[in-house]
Design an enzyme around this catalytic site. Sequence first.
Site, PDB file in Angstrom:
ATOM      1  N   ASP A  37      -4.397  -2.120  -8.280  1.00 58.19           N
ATOM      2  CA  ASP A  37      -3.553  -2.491  -7.620  1.00 58.19           C
ATOM      3  C   ASP A  37      -2.301  -2.855  -8.186  1.00 58.19           C
ATOM      4  OD1 ASP A  37      -4.040  -4.175  -4.320  1.00 58.19           O
ATOM      5  OD2 ASP A  37      -2.114  -4.528  -5.558  1.00 58.19           O
ATOM      6  N   ASP A  63       0.199   1.867  -9.656  1.00 55.13           N
ATOM      7  CA  ASP A  63       1.073   1.951  -8.929  1.00 55.13           C
ATOM      8  C   ASP A  63       0.673   3.344  -8.213  1.00 55.13           C
ATOM      9  OD1 ASP A  63       2.957   3.109  -6.799  1.00 55.13           O
ATOM     10  OD2 ASP A  63       4.735   1.988  -7.969  1.00 55.13           O
ATOM     11  N   VAL A  64       0.133   3.442  -7.097  1.00 53.68           N
ATOM     12  CA  VAL A  64      -0.396   4.752  -6.657  1.00 53.68           C
ATOM     13  C   VAL A  64       0.591   5.938  -6.371  1.00 53.68           C
ATOM     14  CG1 VAL A  64      -2.663   3.670  -5.482  1.00 53.68           C
ATOM     15  CG2 VAL A  64      -0.550   4.195  -4.151  1.00 53.68           C
ATOM     16  N   TYR A 158       5.484   5.380   8.801  1.00 49.25           N
ATOM     17  CA  TYR A 158       4.039   5.071   8.521  1.00 49.25           C
ATOM     18  C   TYR A 158       3.144   6.117   9.359  1.00 49.25           C
ATOM     19  CZ  TYR A 158      -0.070   2.095   8.473  1.00 49.25           C
ATOM     20  OH  TYR A 158      -1.351   1.493   8.170  1.00 49.25           O
ATOM     21  N   LYS A 162       0.452   8.542   7.538  1.00 48.92           N
ATOM     22  CA  LYS A 162      -0.866   8.017   7.840  1.00 48.92           C
ATOM     23  C   LYS A 162      -1.370   9.582   8.339  1.00 48.92           C
ATOM     24  CE  LYS A 162      -1.771   4.137   6.186  1.00 48.92           C
ATOM     25  NZ  LYS A 162      -2.730   3.896   4.898  1.00 48.92           N
ATOM     26  N   THR A 193      -4.861  -8.700   7.938  1.00 49.52           N
ATOM     27  CA  THR A 193      -4.914  -8.368   6.600  1.00 49.52           C
ATOM     28  C   THR A 193      -3.375  -8.939   5.785  1.00 49.52           C
ATOM     29  OG1 THR A 193      -4.056  -6.423   6.391  1.00 49.52           O
ATOM     30  CG2 THR A 193      -6.609  -6.553   6.703  1.00 49.52           C
TER      31      THR A 193
HETATM   32  P1  NAI Z   1      -3.219  -5.422   2.477  1.00 49.67           P
HETATM   33  O1  NAI Z   1      -1.829  -5.872   2.338  1.00 49.67           O
HETATM   34  O2  NAI Z   1      -4.194  -6.696   2.638  1.00 49.67           O
HETATM   35  O3  NAI Z   1      -3.573  -4.644   1.031  1.00 49.67           O
HETATM   36  C1  NAI Z   1      -2.904  -3.536   0.687  1.00 49.67           C
HETATM   37  C2  NAI Z   1      -3.110  -3.575  -0.808  1.00 49.67           C
HETATM   38  O4  NAI Z   1      -2.391  -2.441  -1.524  1.00 49.67           O
HETATM   39  C3  NAI Z   1      -2.371  -4.872  -1.331  1.00 49.67           C
HETATM   40  O5  NAI Z   1      -3.148  -5.477  -2.322  1.00 49.67           O
HETATM   41  C4  NAI Z   1      -0.978  -4.343  -2.160  1.00 49.67           C
HETATM   42  O6  NAI Z   1      -0.648  -4.942  -3.234  1.00 49.67           O
HETATM   43  C5  NAI Z   1      -1.517  -2.865  -2.542  1.00 49.67           C
HETATM   44  N1  NAI Z   1      -0.440  -2.114  -2.680  1.00 49.67           N
HETATM   45  C6  NAI Z   1       0.594  -1.620  -2.046  1.00 49.67           C
HETATM   46  N2  NAI Z   1       1.571  -0.743  -2.460  1.00 49.67           N
HETATM   47  C7  NAI Z   1       0.854  -0.456  -3.445  1.00 49.67           C
HETATM   48  C8  NAI Z   1       0.838   0.667  -4.591  1.00 49.67           C
HETATM   49  N3  NAI Z   1       2.302   1.327  -4.479  1.00 49.67           N
HETATM   50  N4  NAI Z   1       0.157   0.781  -5.372  1.00 49.67           N
HETATM   51  C9  NAI Z   1      -1.147   0.125  -5.492  1.00 49.67           C
HETATM   52  N5  NAI Z   1      -1.277  -0.892  -4.622  1.00 49.67           N
HETATM   53  C10 NAI Z   1      -0.407  -1.024  -3.874  1.00 49.67           C
HETATM   54  O7  NAI Z   1      -3.296  -4.562   3.512  1.00 49.67           O
HETATM   55  P2  NAI Z   1      -4.715  -3.925   4.221  1.00 49.67           P
HETATM   56  O8  NAI Z   1      -4.464  -3.838   5.778  1.00 49.67           O
HETATM   57  O9  NAI Z   1      -5.929  -4.386   3.352  1.00 49.67           O
HETATM   58  O10 NAI Z   1      -4.357  -2.323   3.774  1.00 49.67           O
HETATM   59  C11 NAI Z   1      -5.496  -1.409   3.305  1.00 49.67           C
HETATM   60  C12 NAI Z   1      -5.022  -0.057   3.841  1.00 49.67           C
HETATM   61  O11 NAI Z   1      -5.426  -0.036   5.405  1.00 49.67           O
HETATM   62  C13 NAI Z   1      -3.640   0.434   3.930  1.00 49.67           C
HETATM   63  O12 NAI Z   1      -3.605   1.842   3.779  1.00 49.67           O
HETATM   64  C14 NAI Z   1      -3.115   0.215   5.502  1.00 49.67           C
HETATM   65  O13 NAI Z   1      -2.077   1.115   5.495  1.00 49.67           O
HETATM   66  C15 NAI Z   1      -4.347   0.485   5.987  1.00 49.67           C
HETATM   67  N6  NAI Z   1      -4.326   0.182   7.612  1.00 49.67           N
HETATM   68  C16 NAI Z   1      -4.493  -1.300   7.778  1.00 49.67           C
HETATM   69  C17 NAI Z   1      -4.478  -1.729   9.120  1.00 49.67           C
HETATM   70  C18 NAI Z   1      -4.330  -3.396   9.414  1.00 49.67           C
HETATM   71  O14 NAI Z   1      -4.101  -3.551  10.670  1.00 49.67           O
HETATM   72  N7  NAI Z   1      -4.332  -4.047   8.570  1.00 49.67           N
HETATM   73  C19 NAI Z   1      -4.533  -0.707  10.064  1.00 49.67           C
HETATM   74  C20 NAI Z   1      -4.708   0.613   9.703  1.00 49.67           C
HETATM   75  C21 NAI Z   1      -4.767   0.856   8.433  1.00 49.67           C
END
Ligand code: NAI
Length: 253
Positions: A37, A63-64, A158, A162, A193
């Site tokens: 992360d 950083d991905v 987004y 996606k 989240t």
């Molecule tokens: P979150 O915000 O809790 O976790 C996302 C994590 O990604 C964070 O720890 C953040 O620091 C990290 N991150 C952000 N940019 C980054 C980068 N450039 N390099 C490495 N890490 C990075 O959010 P969540 O919901 O757990 O997100 C996980 C995945 O699920 C994402 O791809 C999100 O788009 C997807 N998602 C989430 C939904 C929701 O309702 N929460 C719905 C559909 C998809």
Amino acid sequence: MRLEGKVGLVTGASSGIGAATARFFANEGMAGVIVADINDELGAQVMSEINEGGGNAIYVHLDVSDEDHWQAAVKAAVAKYGGLDVTMNNAGMSVPASRKKVEDTTLEIWNAMHAVNATGVFLGMKHSIPEMRKRGGGSIINTSSIFGIVGSGSGTAYHSAKGAVRTLTKAAAIQYASEKIRVNSIHPGFADTGMTKDLHAQPGERERRIALIPLGRMGLPEDMAWGAVYLASDESSFVTGIELVIDGGTIAQ
Ligand code: NAI
């Protein structure tokens, strides 16, 4: 112990879906979990929790969207655990500036959203595949979204990023099937989240979303993590190129 002996790297593993998945991977017997992360503080916490609970994890700053970071992260995984079997390209983001219609989306935010949500997945696959090949196969799990399948009133960049993950996953699945490297996408529905915290705090927004979910509740990170465990495990050894929707029925209607 559904993942006994495997080594898995999870991006965006400091929070939400990624953190839940890293914990589940460890609980299911992974020999090594790479918590990756950009949020080093939370990532170190997830790593410590796993190690204190009897699992085996390291944290890497990744950083991905940065190819050099990817090379270093995969190298660290192999140095510590001897190889790589599973990569979950889960890091993603959505911010107020990205929740806009087409005309209101700046090129800057368009590019930033694609860099993390789409390019990050491409780079993750690109640098994981050579190591999986050495192991005779592997499983790549890409986190897309229901918004990679259907549209909505905003979130232009987004949706685009996606959606790219959805078909990129299928392309890679076909390209590497003969090498037993499986590639699947998970499509979470609405979940509480870090990413949705600000949005779901807006008056009425959380309730509006729950009303769209036939199963009548908000998703949990763990709901998505169970899907990742299945796709990471050998239980899914005949499964590649699928889109696993975990949304309480939202887009079935
Ligand atoms: P979150 O915000 O809790 O976790 C996302 C994590 O990604 C964070 O720890 C953040 O620091 C990290 N991150 C952000 N940019 C980054 C980068 N450039 N390099 C490495 N890490 C990075 O959010 P969540 O919901 O757990 O997100 C996980 C995945 O699920 C994402 O791809 C999100 O788009 C997807 N998602 C989430 C939904 C929701 O309702 N929460 C719905 C559909 C998809």
